[in-house]
Design an enzyme around this catalytic site. Structure first.
Site, PDB file in Angstrom:
ATOM      1  N   LYS A 137     -13.691  -4.652   0.296  1.00  0.00           N
ATOM      2  CA  LYS A 137     -13.503  -3.615  -0.723  1.00  0.00           C
ATOM      3  C   LYS A 137     -14.599  -2.559  -0.607  1.00  0.00           C
ATOM      4  O   LYS A 137     -15.699  -2.873  -0.167  1.00  0.00           O
ATOM      5  CB  LYS A 137     -13.596  -4.246  -2.121  1.00  0.00           C
ATOM      6  CG  LYS A 137     -12.382  -5.045  -2.536  1.00  0.00           C
ATOM      7  CD  LYS A 137     -12.535  -5.549  -3.960  1.00  0.00           C
ATOM      8  CE  LYS A 137     -11.336  -6.367  -4.382  1.00  0.00           C
ATOM      9  NZ  LYS A 137     -10.080  -5.594  -4.418  1.00  0.00           N
ATOM     10  N   ARG A 159      -2.591 -13.995  -4.353  1.00  0.00           N
ATOM     11  CA  ARG A 159      -1.267 -14.590  -4.123  1.00  0.00           C
ATOM     12  C   ARG A 159      -1.349 -15.751  -3.144  1.00  0.00           C
ATOM     13  O   ARG A 159      -0.527 -16.649  -3.176  1.00  0.00           O
ATOM     14  CB  ARG A 159      -0.298 -13.494  -3.656  1.00  0.00           C
ATOM     15  CG  ARG A 159      -0.695 -12.845  -2.372  1.00  0.00           C
ATOM     16  CD  ARG A 159      -0.003 -11.506  -2.151  1.00  0.00           C
ATOM     17  NE  ARG A 159      -0.643 -10.421  -2.911  1.00  0.00           N
ATOM     18  CZ  ARG A 159      -0.219  -9.165  -2.906  1.00  0.00           C
ATOM     19  NH1 ARG A 159       0.854  -8.829  -2.216  1.00  0.00           N
ATOM     20  NH2 ARG A 159      -0.843  -8.251  -3.612  1.00  0.00           N
TER      21      ARG A 159
HETATM   22  N1  BES Z   1      -8.401  -8.760  -7.567  1.00  0.00           N
HETATM   23  C1  BES Z   1      -7.717  -7.701  -6.923  1.00  0.00           C
HETATM   24  C2  BES Z   1      -6.875  -6.867  -7.887  1.00  0.00           C
HETATM   25  C3  BES Z   1      -7.653  -6.004  -8.826  1.00  0.00           C
HETATM   26  C4  BES Z   1      -8.158  -4.794  -8.400  1.00  0.00           C
HETATM   27  C5  BES Z   1      -7.820  -6.373 -10.134  1.00  0.00           C
HETATM   28  C6  BES Z   1      -8.857  -3.978  -9.270  1.00  0.00           C
HETATM   29  C7  BES Z   1      -8.512  -5.568 -10.997  1.00  0.00           C
HETATM   30  C8  BES Z   1      -9.038  -4.368 -10.567  1.00  0.00           C
HETATM   31  C9  BES Z   1      -6.781  -8.256  -5.865  1.00  0.00           C
HETATM   32  O1  BES Z   1      -7.221  -9.389  -5.212  1.00  0.00           O
HETATM   33  C10 BES Z   1      -6.627  -7.195  -4.831  1.00  0.00           C
HETATM   34  O2  BES Z   1      -7.589  -6.903  -4.197  1.00  0.00           O
HETATM   35  N2  BES Z   1      -5.426  -6.666  -4.702  1.00  0.00           N
HETATM   36  C11 BES Z   1      -5.167  -5.641  -3.780  1.00  0.00           C
HETATM   37  C12 BES Z   1      -3.837  -5.926  -3.141  1.00  0.00           C
HETATM   38  C13 BES Z   1      -3.532  -5.042  -1.967  1.00  0.00           C
HETATM   39  C14 BES Z   1      -4.455  -5.355  -0.825  1.00  0.00           C
HETATM   40  C15 BES Z   1      -2.098  -5.252  -1.575  1.00  0.00           C
HETATM   41  C16 BES Z   1      -5.125  -4.308  -4.541  1.00  0.00           C
HETATM   42  O3  BES Z   1      -4.638  -4.278  -5.667  1.00  0.00           O
HETATM   43  O4  BES Z   1      -5.633  -3.333  -4.000  1.00  0.00           O
HETATM   44 MN    MN Z   2      -8.439  -8.921  -3.548  1.00  0.00          MN
END
Ligand code: BES
Ligand code: MN
Ligand code: ZN
Length: 495
Positions: free
Chosen positions: A276, A350
């Protein structure tokens, strides 16, 4: 905090503080009128001095009101009577709690539950007063050398309303509020402390606290042996060993099928190799908000002895970049036998959840609800007010929506149509773990649905609701209120 329901005549209420709601302009409120009459117009006269006009959230202390047995009155502005709705009710109760807590009274009597609120009964108002009060008084200063002073000066709040409450109303609200605070504590604790092993310890502590709770913790050797290849694909990249935490709350008939709650318990989400960006990455300590809500909900059920069986499963792991971490393109085999191509290691929730979902099949659950801070896309779609719900059984989704409405922990349904499944196609495995930029919350749920074919299932995406950002940064304890309400309805149904 202690809560009690009272309804004696106003002039007989002996209290250090009486809390009174004040509407703007036309003051038609019956409680206010009755109090003013007892003070022989003194109250209205004080207000005429102009220090408070009833705007929502304003507060004013008045001392030694004549004709009453209260040492002081706390006036709290309720805004316009015509637009006084649930949200205003909750806001005003939180504001009153904060004002009480920074004042000198250790006990108070609140007349706010007597305020008229369209469509909501005495039990609703009393429950929300309990929840709002506890919510406002919550503080998290475990890691401050100097805890905020005056912490919870208020010890007891009596709720004044003319009608008697149904038995157990305050007990349930209070247990729910404790569950919310428990979930907030867990989610607020940082990743270096609240790791998967820490969550496992919390489960064992719950079992110690309640005879009705049994706990089983699977470690990585068990998880590997079972064949949870997707879970391990996430967990492997961390020095902290992952845990599958199984908690049984047994409040119902021995043979009654349980409701299963499954929580995403990523104790920190760096994104893994698909790292990230740095901004606000600290907030990824809340990525176990779903797990926290499982803990909070089970604790609440056990505290008020809900007659129902519930199994809570927490998929706890840390998502880190490491020599052993999964790479984009890796293919893993899930517990269900289906294979997944991991195109993005940041779609890790997931991966741990899909194996946990397959795992709960063995409990033959009457319904399965998973809670997860699953997608940033959910925040784009719904913001921070409502959680998303998607599921494979319309009556279950409907029951959750109603529970959300009743608890005011609201959710909104997104369409889990078969068409979205196309987006998860992989050239190399049974499916990919991401579906591209479009409909991110739905494709995440589509992915999970492939592991939920054997039971009634719904998924709550709480990415936008489990915490607040900014200067009030912290966990909210959602969706504990919704879940407790839903489970209470399940129990009533099977009674
Ligand atoms: N934990 C995150 C989702 C999230 C992001 C929750 C910001 C709260 C605030 C999750 O694991 C994630 O990183 N999801 C990705 C999925 C994508 C790679 C398809 C996302 O939402 O960017
Ligand atoms: Mn994630
Ligand atoms: Zn995540």
């Amino acid at each position: 905090m202690q809560f009690k329901s009272v309804n004696s005549a106003f002039d007989r209420i002996k209290t250090p503080c009486l809390v009174v709601g004040l509407f703007q302009k036309a003051r038609t409120d019956a409680t206010f009128a009755a109090l003013d009459a007892l003070t022989d117009g003194w109250l209205a006269k004080q207000i005429k001095r102009g220090d408070i006009d009833g705007s929502k959230g304003q507060t004013l202390y008045l001392y030694d009101p004549p004709g009453l047995n209260a040492e002081r009155l706390l006036l709290i502005g309720c805004g316009d009577a015509k637009s006084f709705d649930e949200r205003a009710y909750i806001e005003v109760n939180r504001g009153a709690a904060r004002a009480l807590n920074s004042g000198g009274a250790k006990q108070a009597v609140s007349t706010l539950p007597a305020l008229e609120l369209k469509q909501r009964d005495a039990a609703w108002k009393a429950s929300q007063t309990v929840l709002a009060t506890e919510y406002a008084l919550y503080s998290f200063d475990e890691f401050k050398s100097e805890p905020a002073n005056n912490k919870s000066a208020l010890k007891r709040l009596d709720l004044w309303q003319p009608e008697a409450l149904p038995k157990g109303t305050l007990e349930r609200a209070s247990a729910t509020a404790h569950g919310v605070a428990f979930a907030r504590d867990l989610a607020n604790r940082p990743g270096n402390i609240c790791n998967p092993s820490y969550l496992a310890k919390q489960a064992k502590a719950l079992k110690k606290r309640f005879d009705s709770i049994e706990v089983e913790v699977l470690d990585e050797a068990d998880i590997e042996k079972l064949g949870m290849g997707a879970f391990m694909a996430v967990s492997r990249g961390s020095e902290q060993p992952g845990k599958l935490i199984v908690m049984h709350y047994r409040g119902g008939d021995k043979n009654a099928k349980p409701v299963a709650l499954v929580g995403k318990g990523i104790t920190f989400d760096t994104g893994g190799i698909s790292l990230k960006p740095g901004a606000q990455m600290d907030e990824m300590k809340f990525d176990m908000g779903g797990a926290a809500s499982v803990f909070g909900t089970l604790a609440a059920c056990a505290e008020f002895e809900l007659p129902l069986n519930v199994v809570g499963v927490v998929a706890a792991a840390e998502n880190m970049p490491d020599g052993r971490a999964s790479r984009p393109g890796d293919i893993v085999k899930t517990l269900s036998g289906q294979t997944v191509e991991i195109l993005n290691t940041d779609a890790e929730g997931r991966l741990v959840l899909c194996d946990a979902l397959t795992y709960v099949e063995r409990f033959e659950p009457r319904a399965v609800v998973d809670m997860a801070t699953l997608t940033g896309a959910c925040i784009i779609a719904l913001g921070h007010e409502v959680s998303a719900v998607l599921g494979n059984h319309p009556p279950l989704v409907e029951a959750l929506k109603q529970a959300g409405q009743e608890s005011f922990d609201r959710i909104w349904e997104l369409p889990l149509l078969d068409e979205y499944n196309e987006l998860l196609k992989s050239n190399f495995a049974d499916m990919a773990n991401i579906g591209g930029r479009a409909a991110g919350t739905i494709t995440a749920a589509s992915f999970l649905s492939r592991f939920a074919g054997k039971f009634h299932w719904a998924h709550l995406d709480i990415a936008g609701t489990a915490w607040v950002s900014g200067d009030k940064k912290g966990a909210t304890g959602r969706p504990v209120p919704l879940l407790v309400e839903y489970l209470a309805r399940c129990a009533a149904e099977s009674a």
